[in-house]
Design an enzyme around this catalytic site. Structure first.
Site, PDB file in Angstrom:
ATOM      1  N   SER A 136       0.817  -1.208   0.000  1.00 20.57           N
ATOM      2  CA  SER A 136       0.000   0.000   0.000  1.00 20.57           C
ATOM      3  C   SER A 136       0.856   1.266   0.000  1.00 20.57           C
ATOM      4  O   SER A 136       1.947   1.314   0.584  1.00 20.57           O
ATOM      5  CB  SER A 136      -0.892   0.015   1.250  1.00 20.57           C
ATOM      6  OG  SER A 136      -1.562   1.257   1.377  1.00 20.57           O
ATOM      7  N   GLN A 158       0.369  -0.549  -4.760  1.00 20.95           N
ATOM      8  CA  GLN A 158      -0.955   0.078  -4.754  1.00 20.95           C
ATOM      9  C   GLN A 158      -0.791   1.582  -4.601  1.00 20.95           C
ATOM     10  O   GLN A 158      -0.099   2.056  -3.693  1.00 20.95           O
ATOM     11  CB  GLN A 158      -1.807  -0.482  -3.608  1.00 20.95           C
ATOM     12  CG  GLN A 158      -3.185   0.151  -3.477  1.00 20.95           C
ATOM     13  CD  GLN A 158      -3.171   1.351  -2.544  1.00 20.95           C
ATOM     14  OE1 GLN A 158      -2.371   1.419  -1.629  1.00 20.95           O
ATOM     15  NE2 GLN A 158      -4.038   2.317  -2.807  1.00 20.95           N
ATOM     16  N   TYR A 160      -2.506   5.469  -4.327  1.00 21.83           N
ATOM     17  CA  TYR A 160      -3.539   6.490  -4.218  1.00 21.83           C
ATOM     18  C   TYR A 160      -3.011   7.722  -4.937  1.00 21.83           C
ATOM     19  O   TYR A 160      -1.829   8.064  -4.823  1.00 21.83           O
ATOM     20  CB  TYR A 160      -3.801   6.864  -2.756  1.00 21.83           C
ATOM     21  CG  TYR A 160      -4.464   5.794  -1.929  1.00 21.83           C
ATOM     22  CD1 TYR A 160      -5.791   5.431  -2.141  1.00 21.83           C
ATOM     23  CD2 TYR A 160      -3.770   5.171  -0.897  1.00 21.83           C
ATOM     24  CE1 TYR A 160      -6.403   4.468  -1.369  1.00 21.83           C
ATOM     25  CE2 TYR A 160      -4.374   4.209  -0.102  1.00 21.83           C
ATOM     26  CZ  TYR A 160      -5.695   3.864  -0.343  1.00 21.83           C
ATOM     27  OH  TYR A 160      -6.295   2.910   0.426  1.00 21.83           O
ATOM     28  N   THR A 186      -6.156   2.513  -6.619  1.00 26.66           N
ATOM     29  CA  THR A 186      -7.389   2.457  -5.838  1.00 26.66           C
ATOM     30  C   THR A 186      -8.191   3.724  -6.088  1.00 26.66           C
ATOM     31  O   THR A 186      -7.677   4.839  -5.915  1.00 26.66           O
ATOM     32  CB  THR A 186      -7.071   2.300  -4.340  1.00 26.66           C
ATOM     33  OG1 THR A 186      -6.404   1.047  -4.145  1.00 26.66           O
ATOM     34  CG2 THR A 186      -8.342   2.309  -3.506  1.00 26.66           C
ATOM     35  N   LYS A 276      -8.736  -0.854  -8.681  1.00 27.68           N
ATOM     36  CA  LYS A 276      -9.393  -1.428  -7.492  1.00 27.68           C
ATOM     37  C   LYS A 276     -10.403  -0.432  -6.923  1.00 27.68           C
ATOM     38  O   LYS A 276     -10.106   0.750  -6.766  1.00 27.68           O
ATOM     39  CB  LYS A 276      -8.346  -1.758  -6.437  1.00 27.68           C
ATOM     40  CG  LYS A 276      -8.899  -2.368  -5.151  1.00 27.68           C
ATOM     41  CD  LYS A 276      -7.759  -2.712  -4.206  1.00 27.68           C
ATOM     42  CE  LYS A 276      -8.249  -3.357  -2.922  1.00 27.68           C
ATOM     43  NZ  LYS A 276      -8.962  -2.379  -2.060  1.00 27.68           N
ATOM     44  N   HIS A 300     -13.739  -1.454  -0.649  1.00 30.38           N
ATOM     45  CA  HIS A 300     -12.707  -1.093   0.330  1.00 30.38           C
ATOM     46  C   HIS A 300     -12.956  -1.786   1.672  1.00 30.38           C
ATOM     47  O   HIS A 300     -12.706  -1.220   2.737  1.00 30.38           O
ATOM     48  CB  HIS A 300     -12.665   0.433   0.516  1.00 30.38           C
ATOM     49  CG  HIS A 300     -11.284   0.977   0.745  1.00 30.38           C
ATOM     50  ND1 HIS A 300     -10.524   1.532  -0.262  1.00 30.38           N
ATOM     51  CD2 HIS A 300     -10.518   1.043   1.854  1.00 30.38           C
ATOM     52  CE1 HIS A 300      -9.358   1.926   0.234  1.00 30.38           C
ATOM     53  NE2 HIS A 300      -9.331   1.632   1.514  1.00 30.38           N
ATOM     54  N   ARG A 303     -15.059   0.099   4.173  1.00 31.71           N
ATOM     55  CA  ARG A 303     -14.432   1.163   4.955  1.00 31.71           C
ATOM     56  C   ARG A 303     -14.641   2.559   4.360  1.00 31.71           C
ATOM     57  O   ARG A 303     -14.132   3.528   4.909  1.00 31.71           O
ATOM     58  CB  ARG A 303     -12.935   0.879   5.093  1.00 31.71           C
ATOM     59  CG  ARG A 303     -12.658  -0.403   5.850  1.00 31.71           C
ATOM     60  CD  ARG A 303     -11.250  -0.910   5.653  1.00 31.71           C
ATOM     61  NE  ARG A 303     -10.251  -0.076   6.286  1.00 31.71           N
ATOM     62  CZ  ARG A 303      -9.945  -0.126   7.586  1.00 31.71           C
ATOM     63  NH1 ARG A 303     -10.595  -0.953   8.397  1.00 31.71           N
ATOM     64  NH2 ARG A 303      -9.002   0.642   8.085  1.00 31.71           N
ATOM     65  N   THR A 332     -13.413  -8.137  -0.336  1.00 29.90           N
ATOM     66  CA  THR A 332     -14.399  -7.689   0.658  1.00 29.90           C
ATOM     67  C   THR A 332     -15.226  -8.856   1.205  1.00 29.90           C
ATOM     68  O   THR A 332     -16.009  -9.480   0.478  1.00 29.90           O
ATOM     69  CB  THR A 332     -15.354  -6.603   0.126  1.00 29.90           C
ATOM     70  OG1 THR A 332     -14.593  -5.477  -0.340  1.00 29.90           O
ATOM     71  CG2 THR A 332     -16.304  -6.134   1.230  1.00 29.90           C
ATOM     72  N   ARG A 355      -8.209  -8.506   5.689  1.00 32.87           N
ATOM     73  CA  ARG A 355      -8.339  -8.731   7.128  1.00 32.87           C
ATOM     74  C   ARG A 355      -7.907 -10.138   7.527  1.00 32.87           C
ATOM     75  O   ARG A 355      -7.337 -10.337   8.596  1.00 32.87           O
ATOM     76  CB  ARG A 355      -9.789  -8.508   7.562  1.00 32.87           C
ATOM     77  CG  ARG A 355     -10.231  -7.046   7.583  1.00 32.87           C
ATOM     78  CD  ARG A 355     -11.652  -6.931   8.102  1.00 32.87           C
ATOM     79  NE  ARG A 355     -12.126  -5.564   8.164  1.00 32.87           N
ATOM     80  CZ  ARG A 355     -12.768  -4.933   7.181  1.00 32.87           C
ATOM     81  NH1 ARG A 355     -12.976  -5.580   6.024  1.00 32.87           N
ATOM     82  NH2 ARG A 355     -13.185  -3.696   7.322  1.00 32.87           N
TER      83      ARG A 355
END
Length: 403
Positions: A136, A158, A160, A186, A276, A300, A303, A332, A355
């Site tokens: 990330s 990833q 942003y 993302t 994504k 997400h 979230r 997800t 998670r």
């Protein structure tokens, strides 16, 4: 009348086989964890509440996350019997290259908050298990250090998009130089979602020492000791930040980005591009037309927007809409190997988990991440065998029915 007699020692001895004494407490915890839910319970005991809630929580009323998990829970798997399933092949392909398992590691921010081994532990497991890992932008280990920790892993970066476009270009250049295979953009964070657990816990980066956190430290001394005696906790891709996660996202991320900006992205990145955060059939068509090599149906992890569409529900329509023009992946709500199998049966090329491996990380560091993969792999193999399927390509809509 039943005749009774005292058992002989030779008859009792085979029954009296106590479990070997396990002196390593981490090994003991992980061996006792049979499901991802078990790892979650261990993680909850071993990490401060604010850290666990950051991982476990979702936006606002957390309706989106509950709906995603409920759909996986309530779907029906439909087995076909009398097939040779003596060998089950779990390999699939991401971006035209093989993966040993049909799930990869999704990008997660602040991973060294969950456990001091952080991203290095996760990418090492990915390399060992033959699955891809996405680092990330909000990771807590640098692009270069992750590459050095697992030089043979399939690594994606990833991204942003920040208001400072030059900073994004620099990150892409660093990822390319460090051998990252693909870029994952993302697109569902124009602004931060309202993650109320974080607000109520006063969650900040780095953790602030308040009366509440000091009391919590007494309950989780090992976590705090690891935090204070290892390298400082900071972002891998930007300087330290002293506020909440939501404040950080709103300050850095660019809410003006549109699909036209993918041209800017392509000018800096010539490798595979993954988009994504797609949540409608129409958006799946748009990003496919714009040249995405893979589309991740994702909200997400619940979230961002509460009451958002459930990716699994969208999956069949998206697959029909984009055909073979791009790969369609799903994340997800995946907490069990049967969830992975159901997504593949409904047309997903592959899946991502977040998670699930973070619970393992919190429960036992690198060994905990490996345990999470082991659990999911066993569940995938068992589910496929019980469905009468011996390879991923043989899964189809006949094997699952959505409620």
């Amino acid at each position: 009348m039943t005749r009774r007699q005292l058992p002989r020692w030779s008859e009792l001895q085979p029954l009296l086989q106590p479990r070997p004494l396990r002196l390593d407490p981490t090994a003991r915890r992980l061996e006792d964890a049979l499901t991802v839910a078990d790892l979650r319970r261990v993680a909850q005991r071993r990490t401060p509440r604010s850290v666990f809630d950051y991982t476990d929580g979702a936006a606002e009323g957390e309706v989106t996350l509950r709906r995603a998990r409920r759909l996986f829970r309530d779907l029906e798997l439909r087995p076909s019997v009398l097939h040779d399933v003596s060998h089950v092949d779990t390999t699939t392909q991401y971006l035209g290259r093989p993966s040993a398992l049909p799930f990869g590691f999704a990008p997660t921010g602040f991973t060294r908050m969950m456990h001091h081994e952080g991203e290095r532990a996760v990418v090492r497991v990915a390399q060992r298990r033959g699955i891809p890992y996405a680092l990330s932008t909000m990771g807590t280990t640098s692009i270069e250090d992750v590459a050095a920790a697992a030089p043979d892993a399939r690594r994606w970066f990833q991204l942003y998009v920040w208001k400072d476009r030059a900073a994004g270009e620099d990150l892409m250049a660093r990822a390319k130089a460090a051998g990252y295979e693909a870029l994952m953009l993302t697109v569902d964070v124009p602004v931060a979602g309202a993650r109320l657990r974080d607000t109520r816990n006063g969650f900040s980066i780095p953790p602030a020492l308040t009366l509440k956190t000091v009391v919590d430290a007494g309950m989780h001394p090992a976590w705090w000791m690891n935090l204070l005696t290892t390298e400082p906790l900071q972002f891998a891709s930007l300087s330290s930040w002293g506020g909440t996660v939501a404040d950080l996202l709103d300050k850095l991320f660019d809410p003006t980005m549109t699909i036209a900006d993918l041209e800017w992205l392509r000018a800096s990145w010539d490798g595979p591009l993954i988009i994504k955060g797609v949540q409608t059939v129409e958006d799946a068509r748009r990003v496919t037309d714009a040249g995405a090599d893979a589309v991740v149906l994702s909200n997400h992890g619940g979230r961002q927007l509460d009451k958002a569409p459930v990716p699994l529900r969208l999956l069949p329509d998206v697959v029909e809409a984009v055909g073979d023009r791009t790969e369609v992946w799903v994340d997800t709500g995946i907490t069990h190997g049967s969830d992975v199998v159901a997504a593949l049966a409904l047309g997903a090329r592959a899946t991502l988990v977040g998670r699930a491996y973070l619970y393992g990380l919190m429960a036992g560091g690198e060994r905990g991440v490996d345990r999470a993969v082991q659990i999911l792999e066993r569940e995938v193999r068992r589910t496929m065998a019980l469905l009468g399927v011996n390879d991923v390509a043989s899964l189809g809509p006949q094997h699952v029915r959505l409620p």
